[in-house]
Scaffold this motif. Structure first.
Motif, short mmCIF file in Angstrom:
data_model
loop_
_atom_site.label_atom_id
_atom_site.label_comp_id
_atom_site.label_asym_id
_atom_site.label_seq_id
_atom_site.Cartn_x
_atom_site.Cartn_y
_atom_site.Cartn_z
N PRO A 290 -6.00 6.76 -9.85
CA PRO A 290 -4.07 7.21 -10.09
C PRO A 290 -3.53 6.76 -8.63
O PRO A 290 -2.36 6.59 -9.07
CB PRO A 290 -4.60 9.09 -9.78
N LEU A 291 -3.99 6.73 -7.72
CA LEU A 291 -3.51 5.45 -6.00
C LEU A 291 -4.45 4.57 -5.99
O LEU A 291 -5.33 4.33 -6.11
CB LEU A 291 -3.43 6.63 -5.52
N LEU A 292 -3.35 3.13 -6.21
CA LEU A 292 -4.02 2.07 -5.32
C LEU A 292 -3.08 1.54 -4.28
O LEU A 292 -2.35 1.44 -4.18
CB LEU A 292 -3.81 1.42 -6.56
N PHE A 293 -4.11 1.29 -3.72
CA PHE A 293 -3.99 0.94 -2.52
C PHE A 293 -3.97 -0.57 -2.37
O PHE A 293 -4.62 -1.00 -2.08
CB PHE A 293 -4.60 1.60 -0.77
N PHE A 294 -2.46 -1.39 -1.93
CA PHE A 294 -2.23 -3.13 -1.93
C PHE A 294 -2.81 -3.51 -0.13
O PHE A 294 -1.39 -2.07 0.29
CB PHE A 294 -1.28 -3.54 -2.54
N THR A 295 -3.69 -4.28 -0.04
CA THR A 295 -3.43 -5.09 1.14
C THR A 295 -2.72 -6.22 1.00
O THR A 295 -2.14 -6.39 0.54
CB THR A 295 -5.04 -4.89 1.29
N ASP A 296 -2.34 -6.29 3.04
CA ASP A 296 -1.85 -7.08 3.10
C ASP A 296 -1.27 -7.75 4.11
O ASP A 296 -2.37 -6.65 5.29
CB ASP A 296 -0.36 -6.93 3.33
N PRO A 297 -2.62 -8.97 4.69
CA PRO A 297 -2.96 -9.66 6.00
C PRO A 297 -1.84 -8.73 6.85
O PRO A 297 -2.28 -8.77 8.26
CB PRO A 297 -2.81 -10.87 5.93
N GLU A 298 -0.75 -9.02 7.00
CA GLU A 298 0.19 -9.14 8.37
C GLU A 298 0.84 -7.32 8.22
O GLU A 298 0.32 -6.62 9.17
CB GLU A 298 1.61 -9.21 7.45
N ARG A 299 0.59 -7.19 6.62
CA ARG A 299 1.06 -5.46 7.21
C ARG A 299 0.20 -4.29 7.00
O ARG A 299 -0.10 -2.70 7.26
CB ARG A 299 1.52 -4.88 6.24
N THR A 300 -0.93 -4.63 6.56
CA THR A 300 -2.02 -3.85 6.55
C THR A 300 -3.69 -4.84 7.97
O THR A 300 -4.52 -4.71 6.42
CB THR A 300 -2.71 -3.09 5.20
N PRO A 301 -3.85 -4.46 8.71
CA PRO A 301 -4.39 -6.17 9.34
C PRO A 301 -6.15 -5.60 9.79
O PRO A 301 -7.16 -6.32 9.42
CB PRO A 301 -4.39 -5.99 10.50
N ARG A 302 -6.02 -3.63 9.16
CA ARG A 302 -7.00 -3.65 8.94
C ARG A 302 -7.58 -2.49 7.84
O ARG A 302 -7.48 -1.64 8.38
CB ARG A 302 -7.98 -2.42 10.33
N PRO A 303 -7.62 -2.46 6.56
CA PRO A 303 -7.17 -2.20 5.30
C PRO A 303 -8.67 -1.19 5.43
O PRO A 303 -8.59 -0.29 4.67
CB PRO A 303 -7.70 -3.30 4.22
N TRP A 304 -9.89 -1.73 5.82
CA TRP A 304 -10.64 -0.87 5.96
C TRP A 304 -10.66 0.60 6.28
O TRP A 304 -11.46 1.43 6.14
CB TRP A 304 -12.18 -1.49 6.46
N GLU A 305 -10.02 0.57 7.84
CA GLU A 305 -8.86 2.15 7.61
C GLU A 305 -8.88 2.83 7.17
O GLU A 305 -9.10 4.04 7.26
CB GLU A 305 -9.20 1.99 9.30
N THR A 306 -7.91 2.74 6.36
CA THR A 306 -7.43 3.27 5.75
C THR A 306 -7.99 2.90 4.36
O THR A 306 -8.02 4.87 3.49
CB THR A 306 -5.92 2.53 4.46
N ALA A 307 -8.64 2.58 3.27
CA ALA A 307 -9.64 2.82 2.72
C ALA A 307 -10.94 3.46 2.83
O ALA A 307 -10.92 4.89 2.50
CB ALA A 307 -10.31 1.52 2.10
N ALA A 308 -11.28 4.40 4.26
CA ALA A 308 -12.36 5.28 4.58
C ALA A 308 -11.46 6.43 4.45
O ALA A 308 -11.61 7.94 4.72
CB ALA A 308 -12.76 5.29 6.27
#
Length: 216
Positions: free
Chosen positions: A36-54
């Motif tokens: 239902p929800l997709l988190f799109f990563t971006d090297p500049e705006r989400t530099p540590r995306p695994w922290e949000t993924a968790a």
């Protein structure tokens, strides 16, 4: 994590997914495992995306876009670890070889690469294949399990220069599409509930999702 805003986004996305599933049984092809929800990563705006993924809700998804960065494999590996532990699906942007290497759940294609969708669907029927669409005609692309349409609302990032569709036009695109549609662009906890009734199958985002689900 901003719990109140996170709950609004997740609840809205869940309502959209349930409503879209009812429609899909009658007129639209749809996989039962679309997040239902997709988190799109971006090297500049989400530099540590695994922290949000968790911290994402169980059942949501991550689209990792590395844009050729040298640390692509390491970041993808960390995302795969975080998503598996959390019960979240992982799609890799454009790079099917990297998706194979880390055992991802699918691939997300930018609009310029939508012609790869049908071939990927045949080669990996177990994968979720999504694609970006900024024109109504692109929604007819064969092989897509879902399309991400943007920008629905005024947005930053790559969509900053594009005019927002608005809710009415977005809903018209959703009704015309042969596959499920995610809403992307300028979505936050304040305007997300307005998407209910549009026919969208879920919500996608970059900064908004990072801001409410990411670490404090």
């Amino acid at each position: 994590m901003n719990r109140a805003d996170a709950e609004i986004l997740w609840e809205t996305a869940s309502v959209l997914a349930r409503d879209a599933a009812k429609v899909s049984r009658s007129r639209r092809r749809a996989r039962p495992d679309l997040p239902p929800l997709l988190f799109f990563t971006d090297p500049e705006r989400t530099p540590r995306p695994w922290e949000t993924a968790a911290r994402l809700p169980v059942g949501s998804g991550v689209v990792f876009r590395h844009f050729g960065r040298a640390d692509a494999f390491e970041t993808a590996r960390r995302l795969r670890e975080a998503t598996l532990e959390r019960g979240v699906r992982l799609l890799i942007g454009l790079d099917s070889a990297l998706a194979e290497e880390v055992g991802a759940d699918g691939v997300h294609l930018p609009e310029r690469a939508l012609d790869q969708a049908e071939e990927l669907t045949v080669a990996r029927p177990d994968w979720i294949i999504t694609g970006a669409a900024h024109a109504l005609s692109m929604l007819e692309t064969p092989g897509l399990d879902a399309a991400i349409v943007s920008p629905v609302f005024p947005a930053g990032g790559a969509s900053a220069g594009r005019p927002a569709l608005g809710l009415q036009t977005f809903a018209e695109w959703v009704q015309a599409a042969p596959c499920p549609i995610y809403a992307l662009g300028g979505i936050d906890s304040g305007n997300a509930p307005g998407l209910i009734g549009s026919g969208a199958c879920g919500i996608a985002g970059v900064s908004a999702i990072r801001s409410v689900f990411g670490p404090d």
